[in-house]
Enzyme design. Structure first.
Site, PDB file in Angstrom:
ATOM      1  NE  ARG A 228      -9.933  -2.546  -2.776  1.00 51.45           N
ATOM      2  CZ  ARG A 228      -9.465  -2.061  -1.638  1.00 51.45           C
ATOM      3  NH1 ARG A 228      -8.343  -2.533  -1.115  1.00 51.45           N
ATOM      4  NH2 ARG A 228     -10.110  -1.114  -0.986  1.00 51.45           N
TER       5      ARG A 228
ATOM      6  CG  PHE B 287      -1.956   0.958   1.338  1.00 50.65           C
ATOM      7  CD1 PHE B 287      -3.230   0.644   0.875  1.00 50.65           C
ATOM      8  CD2 PHE B 287      -1.734   2.214   1.888  1.00 50.65           C
ATOM      9  CE1 PHE B 287      -4.259   1.571   0.957  1.00 50.65           C
ATOM     10  CE2 PHE B 287      -2.755   3.150   1.968  1.00 50.65           C
ATOM     11  CZ  PHE B 287      -4.022   2.819   1.501  1.00 50.65           C
TER      12      PHE B 287
ATOM     13  CG  ASP C 234      -0.008  -2.451   6.992  1.00 54.60           C
ATOM     14  OD1 ASP C 234      -1.156  -2.766   7.378  1.00 54.60           O
ATOM     15  OD2 ASP C 234       0.261  -1.340   6.506  1.00 54.60           O
TER      16      ASP C 234
ATOM     17  CE1 TYR D 214      -9.431   3.021   6.755  1.00 49.62           C
ATOM     18  CE2 TYR D 214      -8.441   4.140   8.622  1.00 49.62           C
ATOM     19  CZ  TYR D 214      -8.383   3.736   7.308  1.00 49.62           C
ATOM     20  OH  TYR D 214      -7.291   4.038   6.555  1.00 49.62           O
ATOM     21  CE  LYS D 215      -8.024   0.023   5.015  1.00 49.23           C
ATOM     22  NZ  LYS D 215      -6.589   0.025   4.771  1.00 49.23           N
TER      23      LYS D 215
HETATM   24  C1  LIG Z   1      -5.844   1.151   4.736  1.00 49.69           C
HETATM   25  C2  LIG Z   1      -4.361   0.991   4.815  1.00 49.69           C
HETATM   26  C3  LIG Z   1      -3.560   1.980   5.389  1.00 49.69           C
HETATM   27  C4  LIG Z   1      -4.210   3.241   5.895  1.00 49.69           C
HETATM   28  O1  LIG Z   1      -3.339   4.101   6.538  1.00 49.69           O
HETATM   29  P1  LIG Z   1      -3.933   5.332   7.378  1.00 49.69           P
HETATM   30  O2  LIG Z   1      -2.735   6.030   7.827  1.00 49.69           O
HETATM   31  O3  LIG Z   1      -4.739   4.745   8.493  1.00 49.69           O
HETATM   32  O4  LIG Z   1      -4.772   6.137   6.459  1.00 49.69           O
HETATM   33  C5  LIG Z   1      -2.195   1.749   5.485  1.00 49.69           C
HETATM   34  N1  LIG Z   1      -1.642   0.604   5.030  1.00 49.69           N
HETATM   35  C6  LIG Z   1      -2.389  -0.367   4.457  1.00 49.69           C
HETATM   36  C7  LIG Z   1      -1.764  -1.629   3.986  1.00 49.69           C
HETATM   37  C8  LIG Z   1      -3.763  -0.185   4.316  1.00 49.69           C
HETATM   38  O5  LIG Z   1      -4.503  -1.127   3.743  1.00 49.69           O
END
Ligand SMILES: *Cc1c(COP(=O)(O)O)cnc(C)c1O
Length: 418
Positions: free
Chosen positions: A381, A138, A207, A232-233
């Site tokens: 997705r 990500f 992560d 939040y996921k």
């Molecule tokens: C959703 C997600 C994030 C989100 O990062 P925020 O700092 O909370 O916005 C980071 N890394 C991964 C792999 C994600 O899927």
């Protein structure tokens, strides 16, 4: 202009819809859906923003009116605001396979990544001068890792996750890897890769954004060194919910945060000129916690009460299997290619399909009540949140996709409109 009339359901669609009904009836987690606020839309975007648990609104109203409105400053002690990040971390810990005292909730995933990555480099010591990075990561993880490497004078090497074990060596301080790939939905082999990193004397930073709450993680069992993830996921904590950070108990005494704010101090209200880290996980904290969001996340975790993660995983795999089967039957050959591994051991809780014009197709899906999402250039997705997604929804999503792609195959007149 007339909208094209959707074609009558095919025999295959009818048969799959019946199977879905039977699967829903036999689903042991079926009743858990009632713990969420949902409507007729097929919501397959819980991997981006989890649905609202019913336990949240009243609790947030109470926090605002009573704890903030009436008790005001007293709530830091009397309502337990002071220790909320550790308390909620401990509440979350079983979902991560972590014993208490190692998880703190707060900040965003990006900020926690920074803290833990720089902290890991410091733990690893001067002899180790490289950071390995999941090349498919990500983007925020990559941006943070680039800056952390620059700041600490380490070399950053991005590698395909399957190549990280072989490349880890005496120079490796830490590897940052996504447990589930956000784009493809591929689940990485956390136990094997963690063990390989340890073999090389390196640390593993995982992560968990797309695995926490969707499948068993077992951080302690696999001796994971550090981990971050999102609230939040699949944890359904609400938009911008605080993230979490995990540091293995054995590393905590030496963990040296690059963001040593006053709330990570041993005694914040001593207002001391010298920083002295708290002995425990509290040293992962930075500034004043975002109490409203944090207590919303705490209430959201009620949705997991009495739910076994093994059952969550079993349902997730059954749902994604069934969706892939429906796509195979209902979507014209070659119109949407699964990117998500068929093998259970390599699958997270989403199905990604590669289709040309994924962005346009997503708009037409949403217009027909199927909420998924799109990642450029050509990936659709579909996230399956086992706590509230049902098999009938999987069947309906695939049937809608099949109709849209079948229609577009038949020519531009059948583009479904929007
Ligand atoms: C959703 C997600 C994030 C989100 O990062 P925020 O700092 O909370 O916005 C980071 N890394 C991964 C792999 C994600 O899927």
């Amino acid at each position: 202009m007339n909208r094209p009339v959707p074609p009558a359901p095919s025999d295959a669609a009818t048969r799959l819809a019946r199977r879905a009904e039977a699967l829903d009836a036999a689903d042991p987690l079926r009743g858990v859906r009632d713990r969420f606020v949902l409507d007729e839309a097929v919501y397959l975007d819980g991997n981006s923003l989890g649905a609202l648990p019913r336990s949240v609104p009243d609790r947030v109203a109470e926090v605002v009116a009573e704890e903030w409105g009436r008790l005001r400053i007293r709530s830091w002690t009397e309502s337990g605001w002071d220790s909320a990040p550790e308390r909620i971390g401990d509440r979350l810990a079983p979902l991560l396979g972590a014993a208490p005292g190692q998880v703190v909730v707060g900040d965003s995933t990006s900020v926690n990544l920074f803290k833990l990555l720089v902290g890991a480099v410091r733990l690893a010591g001067d002899g180790r001068d490289e950071i390995l990075l999941d090349a498919d990561t990500f983007p925020t993880d990559r941006y943070v890792a680039e800056s952390a490497a620059r700041m600490t004078g380490r070399r950053l090497r991005a590698l395909p996750p399957a190549g990280i074990a072989a490349e880890a060596g005496a120079r490796t301080a830490v590897a940052l890897v996504n447990h589930v790939d956000y784009r493809s939905g591929e689940l990485r082999d956390l136990p094997a890769l963690t063990a390989a990193l340890h073999e090389a004397g390196a640390l593993a930073l995982w992560d968990l954004c797309h695995s926490a709450g969707a499948l068993p993680v077992e951080l302690d069992r696999h001796a994971v060194d550090l981990a971050v993830g999102c609230g939040y996921k699949y944890l359904n904590g609400g938009p911008g919910a605080p993230a979490f950070a995990y540091v293995r108990a054995a590393h905590l005494p030496r963990f040296d945060s690059p963001l040593p704010g006053w709330w990570g101090h041993r005694d914040p209200f001593a207002m001391s000129a010298d920083y002295a880290p708290h002995a425990g996980a509290r040293r992962l904290r930075v500034g004043t916690p975002d109490i409203l969001s944090m207590l919303a996340l705490e209430a959201a975790l009620d949705a997991f009460d009495g739910v076994e993660l093994a059952a969550v995983r079993a349902k997730s795999l059954a749902l994604t299997d069934f969706f892939l089967e429906c796509v195979g039957e209902l979507v014209p050959e070659g119109a949407a290619e699964p990117l998500t591994p068929a093998e259970h051991a390599r699958r997270g809780s989403q199905v990604s399909l590669r289709c040309p014009d994924a962005a346009g197709l997503l708009g037409r899906l949403v217009a027909r009540g199927v909420v998924a999402d799109h990642r450029p250039p050509d990936v659709l997705r579909f996230g399956f949140a086992p706590l509230y997604t049902g098999f009938a929804e999987a069947a309906r999503a695939a049937a809608t996709l099949g109709e849209l792609l079948g229609a577009s195959r038949r020519g531009p007149a059948g583009n479904g409109g929007r």
